[in-house]
Design a protein around this motif. Structure first.
Motif: not given
Length: 112
Positions: A1-21
């Motif tokens: 994966m290119s550095a640019l596509s990795a940045k695009i993918r990273k921008a789509r990340e969401l953090r989900v808190e559930a059950g202490g995780f």
């Protein structure tokens, strides 16, 4: 994966808190939604969007397991979450809401 596509993918990340995780999931693109979520295996599609976890130990996954934090393992995560509807529901909800918010953002941009 290119550095640019990795940045695009990273921008789509969401953090989900559930059950202490904490789970890191990717907001699906419209194409991924069609390919992974709208078909017969929507649950498997959502599981494939989980790309990280925090605060997870082997002891969380199996009785008597090691109490130290584990590096993320996508296959083990999918197996574990498929047996934890409480955690899966939170993740699925975040994926759906993340996608809906993205669609609204695109629609608003197109109106202007």
């Amino acid at each position: 994966m290119s550095a640019l596509s990795a940045k695009i993918r990273k921008a789509r990340e969401l953090r989900v808190e559930a059950g202490g995780f904490v789970f890191t999931v990717l907001r699906p693109t419209p194409l991924e939604r069609e390919e992974k979520i709208r078909g017969e295996s929507a649950a498997r599609g959502i599981l494939s969007l989980v790309v990280g976890w925090e605060n997870v130990t082997e002891g969380d996954l199996i009785p008597g397991g090691d109490p130290h934090p584990l590096p993320f393992d996508a296959e083990a995560c999918a197996e574990w979450l498929s047996d934890r509807p409480d955690l899966f529901a939170s993740i699925a909800d975040a994926v759906v809401k993340g996608f809906e918010a993205h669609v609204l953002k695109i629609e608003d941009a197109l109106k202007n």
